[in-house]
Design a protein around this motif. Structure first.
Motif, mmCIF file in Angstrom:
data_model
loop_
_atom_site.group_PDB
_atom_site.id
_atom_site.type_symbol
_atom_site.label_atom_id
_atom_site.label_comp_id
_atom_site.label_asym_id
_atom_site.label_seq_id
_atom_site.Cartn_x
_atom_site.Cartn_y
_atom_site.Cartn_z
ATOM 1 N N GLN A 285 0.823 -1.211 0.000
ATOM 2 C CA GLN A 285 0.000 0.000 0.000
ATOM 3 C C GLN A 285 0.861 1.267 0.000
ATOM 4 O OE1 GLN A 285 -2.467 0.880 3.370
ATOM 5 N NE2 GLN A 285 -0.975 0.171 4.860
ATOM 6 N N LEU A 286 2.177 1.128 0.249
ATOM 7 C CA LEU A 286 3.063 2.295 0.270
ATOM 8 C C LEU A 286 3.951 2.385 -0.962
ATOM 9 C CD1 LEU A 286 4.209 2.296 4.019
ATOM 10 C CD2 LEU A 286 2.413 3.657 2.949
ATOM 11 N N ALA A 287 3.875 1.403 -1.861
ATOM 12 C CA ALA A 287 4.764 1.393 -3.028
ATOM 13 C C ALA A 287 4.553 2.615 -3.907
ATOM 14 C CB ALA A 287 4.556 0.108 -3.832
ATOM 15 N N ASN A 288 3.297 2.956 -4.189
ATOM 16 C CA ASN A 288 3.031 4.145 -5.003
ATOM 17 C C ASN A 288 3.523 5.404 -4.310
ATOM 18 O OD1 ASN A 288 1.788 2.654 -7.021
ATOM 19 N ND2 ASN A 288 -0.263 2.936 -6.191
ATOM 20 N N LEU A 289 3.276 5.486 -3.002
ATOM 21 C CA LEU A 289 3.676 6.670 -2.237
ATOM 22 C C LEU A 289 5.184 6.875 -2.296
ATOM 23 C CD1 LEU A 289 2.748 8.932 -0.226
ATOM 24 C CD2 LEU A 289 3.345 7.338 1.599
ATOM 25 N N LYS A 290 5.932 5.797 -2.150
ATOM 26 C CA LYS A 290 7.395 5.902 -2.166
ATOM 27 C C LYS A 290 7.886 6.502 -3.481
ATOM 28 C CE LYS A 290 11.644 3.151 -1.874
ATOM 29 N NZ LYS A 290 12.213 1.793 -1.747
ATOM 30 N N GLY A 291 7.350 6.009 -4.598
ATOM 31 C CA GLY A 291 7.764 6.531 -5.890
ATOM 32 C C GLY A 291 7.400 7.984 -6.072
ATOM 33 N N HIS A 292 6.195 8.358 -5.651
ATOM 34 C CA HIS A 292 5.763 9.744 -5.806
ATOM 35 C C HIS A 292 6.540 10.670 -4.885
ATOM 36 C CE1 HIS A 292 1.831 7.985 -7.526
ATOM 37 N NE2 HIS A 292 2.571 8.442 -8.499
ATOM 38 N N TYR A 293 6.938 10.169 -3.713
ATOM 39 C CA TYR A 293 7.756 11.002 -2.820
ATOM 40 C C TYR A 293 9.144 11.231 -3.424
ATOM 41 C CZ TYR A 293 10.290 12.665 1.267
ATOM 42 O OH TYR A 293 11.058 13.415 2.124
ATOM 43 N N ASN A 294 9.717 10.202 -4.049
ATOM 44 C CA ASN A 294 10.999 10.387 -4.735
ATOM 45 C C ASN A 294 10.895 11.474 -5.796
ATOM 46 O OD1 ASN A 294 12.242 8.387 -3.233
ATOM 47 N ND2 ASN A 294 11.944 6.786 -4.766
ATOM 48 N N LEU A 295 9.770 11.492 -6.513
ATOM 49 C CA LEU A 295 9.559 12.520 -7.525
ATOM 50 C C LEU A 295 9.410 13.901 -6.877
ATOM 51 C CD1 LEU A 295 9.143 13.246 -10.485
ATOM 52 C CD2 LEU A 295 6.702 12.725 -10.205
ATOM 53 N N ALA A 296 8.735 13.968 -5.726
ATOM 54 C CA ALA A 296 8.583 15.243 -5.018
ATOM 55 C C ALA A 296 9.938 15.803 -4.603
ATOM 56 C CB ALA A 296 7.683 15.064 -3.795
ATOM 57 N N ILE A 297 10.844 14.922 -4.175
ATOM 58 C CA ILE A 297 12.192 15.372 -3.808
ATOM 59 C C ILE A 297 12.910 15.959 -5.026
ATOM 60 C CG2 ILE A 297 14.474 14.577 -3.080
ATOM 61 C CD1 ILE A 297 13.072 12.580 -1.252
ATOM 62 N N LEU A 298 12.782 15.293 -6.177
ATOM 63 C CA LEU A 298 13.385 15.818 -7.404
ATOM 64 C C LEU A 298 12.828 17.201 -7.734
ATOM 65 C CD1 LEU A 298 13.522 12.724 -9.804
ATOM 66 C CD2 LEU A 298 15.451 13.936 -8.801
#
Length: 359
Positions: free
Chosen positions: A328-341
């Motif tokens: 349930q956190l896999a999508n969140l992790k990827g989107h957070y990485n994008l937010a950092i970028l």
């Protein structure tokens, strides 16, 4: 300094992340009055919920947090789950502001700037729904949390397809570099959420619409079928689908009506799950009749904990990857990485602007 936030406001659970923490809580709010009134409220002990006020509903206070379902009667909870104009609804927008406020509260500042990456079911990205949500999210939000006012200035908003986060999560290293394979190969992601089930096919991180679809059915539909069957099976008149969800989450397969009444529903699980898997695979076979063109399959979303094994068995693709750790956190992790970028790009741009003014 601009902060990076990622928010996945699902039909069942809110998943959100900042540099301070990962937040998971029900996608439900309640009016303050649902807490009740009593002279011993200061003896309640520790709890994980808070009181919020928003300019969207001036003069009203709401309760939201991880423990809301333990503290508020199920009949008083206000879900954001609906397929009818969900993102325009007052409850959805209130909850989004409460999540922003909760993440912002960790920084001990009255006002902060934020880069936000959020997600929608794939068929709603780059539509009027997407544009309206971006318009609502970008800009200044003033929210009161437990009596303290917070000002959150969302300076940049990106809204992606929900399953794209899993591909980014699985194929981005700690330096935020993307694996070359995912930039050229074709992957199908099955994202099982509370309100939707998404079949998304990506080639080079671009969604292929003709090989993708969003089913307006999800884990909540399984919970509702089980709740209906349990009412008939047990003779109980008041079994909420959210109580079935809680039983799955606890792993005991019981509907906790009260400490005295908590009937088991384990014997009612297999039928609805099998029917669900069959319906998804029937749809899959219509949109991707030749699976040989797909380089790999991912099974993700909160529902992977419930239907993942059964779905993989029915799919008959032995190398399909189930996000086993925390799907349930896999999508969140990827989107957070994008937010950092995105955050780092803004910091770099601002430094260049400052340097240019000094020349």
């Amino acid at each position: 300094m601009v902060k990076a936030f990622a928010i996945d406001l699902g039909n069942g659970q809110v998943k959100a992340r900042s540099e301070k923490r990962i937040l998971i809580a029900p996608s439900m709010i309640a009016n303050e009055k649902a807490l009740g009134v009593g002279s011993v409220s200061n003896l309640e002990g520790e709890h994980d919920y808070n009181l919020y006020e928003s300019k969207l509903k001036i003069g009203k206070k709401y309760v939201w947090g991880r423990d809301i379902k333990e503290r508020i009667a199920h009949s008083d909870l206000m879900p954001t789950y609906t397929h009818h104009k969900r993102y325009e609804s007052a409850n959805f927008r209130l909850l989004f502001e409460f999540v922003l406020a909760e993440l912002a509260s960790d920084f001990n500042k009255k006002s902060i700037e934020v880069v936000l990456v959020a997600s929608l079911p794939s068929d709603e990205v780059r539509t009027d729904v997407d544009k309206d949500l971006k318009s609502f999210l970008k800009g200044t939000h003033v929210i009161t949390r437990n009596g303290s006012e917070l000002v959150i200035d969302v300076v940049d908003v990106t809204i992606n397809e929900q399953p794209l986060g899993t591909l980014l999560s699985e194929n981005m290293n700690d330096k935020k570099q993307i694996n070359k394979n995912v930039q050229t190969k074709t992957y199908t992601v099955f994202d099982f959420g509370a309100g939707t089930s998404i079949i998304d096919t990506y080639r080079g991180l671009k969604r292929i619409p003709e090989l993708s679809d969003v089913l307006k059915t999800g884990q909540n539909d399984i919970y509702k079928q089980i709740a209906t069957a349990l009412k008939h099976d047990s003779g109980l008149s008041d079994v909420q689908y959210s109580q079935i969800e809680d039983g799955f989450r606890r792993g005991d397969h019981t509907a906790k009506i009260s400490d005295r009444v908590h009937p088991s529903f384990g014997h009612l699980v297999d039928g609805p799950i099998d029917d669900f898997c069959e319906a998804v695979i029937t749809k899959l076979n219509t949109i991707i009749p030749n699976r040989d063109i797909i380089d790999g399959f991912y099974i993700t979303g909160g529902g992977a904990n419930i239907v993942g094994d059964a779905f993989k068995s029915a799919l008959q693709e032995h190398d399909a990857t189930i996000e086993a750790a925390e799907p349930q956190l896999a999508n969140l992790k990827g989107h957070y990485n994008l937010a950092i970028l995105k955050r780092d790009q803004i910091h770099s741009m601002r430094k260049d602007e400052v340097a240019a003014t000094k020349e």
